[in-house]
Enzyme design. Structure first.
Site, short mmCIF file in Angstrom:
data_model
loop_
_atom_site.label_atom_id
_atom_site.label_comp_id
_atom_site.label_asym_id
_atom_site.label_seq_id
_atom_site.Cartn_x
_atom_site.Cartn_y
_atom_site.Cartn_z
N ARG A 103 0.87 -1.18 0.00
CA ARG A 103 0.00 0.00 0.00
C ARG A 103 0.90 1.22 0.00
O ARG A 103 1.68 1.42 0.94
CB ARG A 103 -0.92 -0.01 1.22
CG ARG A 103 -1.65 1.29 1.42
CD ARG A 103 -2.79 1.20 2.39
NE ARG A 103 -3.89 0.45 1.82
CZ ARG A 103 -5.16 0.51 2.27
NH1 ARG A 103 -5.46 1.29 3.29
NH2 ARG A 103 -6.12 -0.18 1.70
N HIS A 130 -7.12 0.97 -6.64
CA HIS A 130 -7.39 0.10 -5.49
C HIS A 130 -8.01 -1.19 -6.04
O HIS A 130 -9.19 -1.47 -5.87
CB HIS A 130 -8.33 0.79 -4.51
CG HIS A 130 -8.35 0.19 -3.14
ND1 HIS A 130 -7.60 -0.91 -2.80
CD2 HIS A 130 -9.04 0.54 -2.02
CE1 HIS A 130 -7.81 -1.21 -1.53
NE2 HIS A 130 -8.68 -0.36 -1.03
N GLN A 133 -10.00 -3.82 -3.89
CA GLN A 133 -11.33 -3.32 -3.52
C GLN A 133 -12.32 -3.59 -4.65
O GLN A 133 -13.45 -4.07 -4.41
CB GLN A 133 -11.25 -1.81 -3.24
CG GLN A 133 -12.57 -1.19 -2.84
CD GLN A 133 -13.04 -1.67 -1.48
OE1 GLN A 133 -12.29 -1.65 -0.53
NE2 GLN A 133 -14.28 -2.12 -1.39
N ASP A 225 -17.19 7.24 -2.20
CA ASP A 225 -15.96 7.10 -1.41
C ASP A 225 -15.67 8.45 -0.76
O ASP A 225 -16.30 9.47 -1.13
CB ASP A 225 -14.81 6.67 -2.34
CG ASP A 225 -13.50 6.42 -1.61
OD1 ASP A 225 -13.51 6.26 -0.37
OD2 ASP A 225 -12.44 6.38 -2.28
N CYS A 265 -16.42 1.82 -0.09
CA CYS A 265 -15.27 0.96 0.20
C CYS A 265 -14.89 0.98 1.67
O CYS A 265 -14.24 0.07 2.14
CB CYS A 265 -14.09 1.37 -0.66
SG CYS A 265 -13.61 3.09 -0.44
N ARG A 293 -13.65 -8.70 0.77
CA ARG A 293 -12.21 -8.44 0.63
C ARG A 293 -11.43 -9.71 0.98
O ARG A 293 -10.44 -10.05 0.33
CB ARG A 293 -11.77 -7.30 1.56
CG ARG A 293 -12.41 -5.94 1.29
CD ARG A 293 -12.01 -5.39 -0.05
NE ARG A 293 -10.57 -5.27 -0.16
CZ ARG A 293 -9.85 -4.25 0.30
NH1 ARG A 293 -10.44 -3.23 0.86
NH2 ARG A 293 -8.53 -4.21 0.15
N1 CP Z 1 -11.41 -0.21 1.87
C1 CP Z 1 -10.17 -0.34 2.37
O1 CP Z 1 -9.22 -0.56 1.66
O2 CP Z 1 -10.07 -0.20 3.71
P1 CP Z 1 -8.71 -0.04 4.52
O3 CP Z 1 -8.11 1.29 4.10
O4 CP Z 1 -9.10 -0.04 5.96
O5 CP Z 1 -7.79 -1.16 4.16
N1 NVA Z 2 -9.86 6.66 -1.78
C1 NVA Z 2 -9.56 6.21 -0.44
C2 NVA Z 2 -9.83 4.76 -0.31
C3 NVA Z 2 -9.59 4.19 1.07
C4 NVA Z 2 -9.81 2.72 1.14
C5 NVA Z 2 -8.11 6.53 -0.11
O1 NVA Z 2 -7.26 6.35 -0.98
O2 NVA Z 2 -7.84 6.95 1.00
#
Ligand code: CP
Ligand code: NVA
Length: 307
Positions: A103, A130, A133, A225, A265, A293
């Site tokens: 990440r 993502h 997701q 989101d 999400c 997930r």
């Molecule tokens: N939706 C999602 O990716 O959640 P987290 O940021 O908690 O992993």
């Molecule tokens: N768009 C959001 C998604 C979190 C799961 C971010 O990148 O923070």
């Protein structure tokens, strides 16, 4: 498929096979756990530059359930690019673990990891995509509606990483995706072009507008989101103003199909991009998405490891 960095990495048959695998793992897990621990002795590294609940726990629990182990490494632990270069992190991890999920802030970081890693690399969220997701979201739609072809998904808000992956995977699998976002927050043109190409192949349509009411009309699913993603916290005040007309609330949902579902999400900011009433209401499938997930990420690891 060696790595999974983008939802666009999956062809239609690959995506369908992966969803089918996830569904089978879900059924198996609910009934008996997994009699065959396919990942016994295997380790997945989780290299996370940003916080996470769902992605991290789904990977760690998924590895445990299949007999393997998830090794979590926060920015404090390894300071990728600071203490050690990204290529060196990839070269080291490749000597110990069977797969890496990462990440990151910059999408280029997952690409670099993949370039220098001899084991599969999974994008666990970047500023661009993502893709894990999107797999869970599409599985949720498939379970709820029984099929994907021709479904109408409206995405309301920021044309961000979540939106990009949904556009790509939705278009690949025949889902019509309509995005409504402020002009300056439209999806990336390159992603859009690829989504259009995939849509042409699958028979789906893609539409972008600035008007949420237009996007939501007759939609089977309405997705939103956060307005400020991780790393954009300093823009939150300005974004709250710009995105106010894009809130998913009862009024907006009234324009969707009577049986439409609401998706997010997570984490969500009730009272900003979605009202508490809608988020916690009967049409919300947000915790099904969260559960899925687990199942899609297990299927993804098994697929990438050729198992
Ligand atoms: N939706 C999602 O990716 O959640 P987290 O940021 O908690 O992993
Ligand atoms: N768009 C959001 C998604 C979190 C799961 C971010 O990148 O923070």
């Amino acid at each position: 498929m060696k790595h999974y960095l983008s939802a666009g990495d999956l062809s239609r048959p690959d995506a369908e096979a992966l969803l089918q695998r996830a569904q089978a793992l879900k059924v198996e897990w609910k009934h008996d756990g997994h009699p065959e621990l396919l990942l016994r002795g295997k380790t997945l590294a989780l290299v996370f530059e940003k916080p996470s609940l769902r992605t991290r726990v789904a990977f760690e629990a998924g590895m445990t359930q299949l007999g393997g182990h998830g090794s979590y490494l926060s920015a404090n632990d390894i300071d990728m690019g600071g203490r050690e270069s990204v290529p060196d992190v990839a070269r080291n991890l490749s000597r110990w673990v069977q797969a890496i999920s990462a990440r990151v802030f910059n999408h280029a970081t997952v690409e670099t990891l993949a370039r220098y890693s001899s084991v599969p690399v999974i994008n666990a969220l970047s500023d661009r995509e993502h893709p894990c997701q999107a797999l869970a979201d599409i599985l949720t739609l498939q379970e709820h509606f029984g099929q994907l072809q021709g479904l109408r998904l409206a995405y309301i808000g920021d044309g961000n990483n979540v939106c990009h992956s949904l556009l790509l995977l939705g278009a690949t699998l025949g889902v019509n995706v309509r995005v409504a976002c402020p002009f300056d927050y439209r999806p990336d043109p390159e992603i859009l072009a690829l989504a259009q190409q995939r849509a042409a192949e699958s028979g789906a349509t893609i539409a972008i507008s600035a008007v949420p009411q237009e996007a939501v009309e007759h939609a089977d699913a309405v997705y939103t989101d956060v307005w400020a993603s991780m790393g954009q916290e300093h823009e939150a005040i300005r974004r709250r103003q710009v995105f106010q007309p894009y809130q998913v609330n009862t009024e907006l949902m009234a324009l969707a199909q009577a049986n439409a579902v609401v998706m997010h999400c997570l984490p969500a900011h009730r009272g900003e991009e979605i009202t508490a009433e809608i988020m916690d209401g009967p049409r919300s499938v947000v915790f099904d998405q969260a559960e899925n997930r687990l199942h899609v990420q297990k299927a993804l690891i098994l697929t990438l490891l050729g198992m």
